[in-house]
Design an enzyme around this catalytic site. Sequence first.
Site, PDB file in Angstrom:
ATOM      1  N   GLU A 327       0.845  -1.201   0.000  1.00 22.12           N
ATOM      2  CA  GLU A 327       0.000   0.000   0.000  1.00 22.12           C
ATOM      3  C   GLU A 327       0.876   1.245   0.000  1.00 22.12           C
ATOM      4  OE1 GLU A 327      -4.044  -1.058   2.385  1.00 22.12           O
ATOM      5  OE2 GLU A 327      -2.344  -0.472   3.617  1.00 22.12           O
ATOM      6  N   CYS A 328       0.650   2.130  -0.943  1.00 18.86           N
ATOM      7  CA  CYS A 328       1.318   3.425  -1.013  1.00 18.86           C
ATOM      8  C   CYS A 328       2.836   3.263  -0.917  1.00 18.86           C
ATOM      9  CB  CYS A 328       0.766   4.362   0.060  1.00 18.86           C
ATOM     10  SG  CYS A 328       1.069   6.112  -0.283  1.00 18.86           S
ATOM     11  N   GLY A 329       3.465   3.588   0.214  1.00 12.31           N
ATOM     12  CA  GLY A 329       4.897   3.413   0.335  1.00 12.31           C
ATOM     13  C   GLY A 329       5.324   1.978   0.122  1.00 12.31           C
ATOM     14  N   MET A 332       5.381   1.421  -3.569  1.00 13.32           N
ATOM     15  CA  MET A 332       6.597   1.988  -4.144  1.00 13.32           C
ATOM     16  C   MET A 332       7.794   1.074  -3.907  1.00 13.32           C
ATOM     17  SD  MET A 332       6.165   5.970  -2.951  1.00 13.32           S
ATOM     18  CE  MET A 332       4.518   6.643  -2.743  1.00 13.32           C
ATOM     19  N   THR A 432      -1.354  -0.786  -4.431  1.00 12.22           N
ATOM     20  CA  THR A 432      -2.223   0.371  -4.649  1.00 12.22           C
ATOM     21  C   THR A 432      -1.593   1.589  -3.991  1.00 12.22           C
ATOM     22  OG1 THR A 432      -3.464   0.109  -2.582  1.00 12.22           O
ATOM     23  CG2 THR A 432      -4.251  -1.128  -4.502  1.00 12.22           C
TER      24      THR A 432
END
Length: 442
Positions: A327-329, A332, A432
Site C-alpha cells: 500500500e502506497c509506500g 513503491m 495500490t
Amino acid sequence: MIPPGLMISAPASGTGKTTLMLGLLAAFRARGVEVQPFKGGPDYIDPAFHTAASGRASFNLDSWSMERARIDGLHGNAEGADLILAEGSMGLFDGVAIPGECGNGASADIAAMMGWPVVLVLDASGAAQSVAATALGFARMRDDVTLAGVVLNRVASPRHEALIRAGMASVGIDVLGVLPRRTDLELPERHLGLVQAGEQENLPELLAQAAEFVAEHVDLDALRAAARGGGQGAEVPSAVTPPGQRIALAQDNAFAFVYPHLLAGWRAAGAEVLPFSPLADEAPDPHADVCWIPGGYPELHAGRLSAATTYREGLRAFAETRPVHGECGGYMALGAGLVDKDGTRHEMAGLLGLETSFAKRKFHLGYRRATLAAPIPGAPAGALLRGHEFHYATIVEEPDTPLAVITDSNGLAVPETGTWRAMPGGGRVSGTFFHLIAGGTA
C-alpha cells in the site's frame, strides 16, 4: 457498559487539538481514569500517539468509508473504560462534497452519531471577544451536534483571557480551559503530519509535560462532567477478512501506516501477524502464506532499503509462490526504483515495474473507492474497497496490469489504478496507492 465521550475538535488544522488531546489522555491516566481514545477520519499517525498517552489502543472512526455497523463495533472497544475522548481531523465540519457510507467524513458526523458533545479548541491569537463569534457559529452549525465548551489556546496574557471570557459569557458558551502560548510542547512534523510516535525518543517526556500543562490550565472535572453518550455495549464489530492465515507484515519506521482496526480485525478473525523489519534487513517469515507491506516513508530510507539484500532477496523468493501486496509506500517499495528528493535513484524490490520520484513532488490526497479487476490478498476480483490516499510521489511509470477501477469521493476517475503481476512460481504481486480502510457496497 460504554462510557460517555467527547469529541476534541477545532475550526481548522494547526490550532493545537493534538497537543490538548495528548495532554488530556496523559493527565487523566495519571489520575487513574481509564480513557478510550479514538481518531475521527483517516489519519494513521495520531492513533499511535493516543495509545502511548492513554495505554489503550486507539481506533479510527470514519463516516465516509465505514458503514454504521463497523463504527458501532469499534465503539465497543471502549467497554470497561471510564471516558471516551475522540480527536477530530481538520475542522469539525470539514469533509467531502458527496457523502459516503454514513456521512461525508467530517468529525461532526461521528460526534452526532455517538452523541458526543464537542470540545472546541480555539486559537485565540490575534483576536479577543471576536473569538466568541467563531464559537457561536460552531455551536449553531448543526442541530445534531452539541458544543460542550471551548478550550482557548495561545492566550497571550491575563487581560487577553479576560476579554475572551467576557465574549464567551455574552453568548453563553463555557470556557473549559485556557492554554497560554507555549512552543516547546509542539510535536515535530513532516509533510504527512506528525513525525511518527515510534521515531520520537523523548515521547514519554513530551507526554508528561503535556499532561502537567493541561492539568494546570484545563478544568478536567468540568470537562469530564460534560461527556455524554455511552450506554449498553455496542454491536459485535463487522468482520474483517484477513489477507491470509499467517501474515508477514512489514513494520518499522519505513512501513508503519496500517490502520489499527484492520490489525485488530485480522487477529479477531484468527489470523497470525508475523512482523518483520526491512530496515533491519529482515525477510518475510518463510512460514507465512501472505506478505503485506503497508505505507510509510520509504523515500526517507531508500538507501538502506536498496542495500538490504536479505530483505530484498527474501521478499523476491517469497513472492515467487505466494501473494504479496503493498500500500502506497509499500507499493513503491515493490517497484523497480524510487528517486529520492535529491534526485538519486534507488533500486527497490523489482517485483513490479513501478517507478516513483520525490525529486519533483506531486500532492495526492483524498478518499478512494476501488473496484478490483484482479484479486488482492483478502479480497476477490470485483470487490469494492474504500480507502484513502495521501502522498507526494510523482509516478514516473506504472507499466503493469491495472489492478482496479478507482474513483475519488466525487466519483471522478483516478488515473493511479494500482497494478499487479503474476509470478512464474504461482505467486502474485499487487499494489495500490491508497490505504485500505474497509470493503463495502457500490
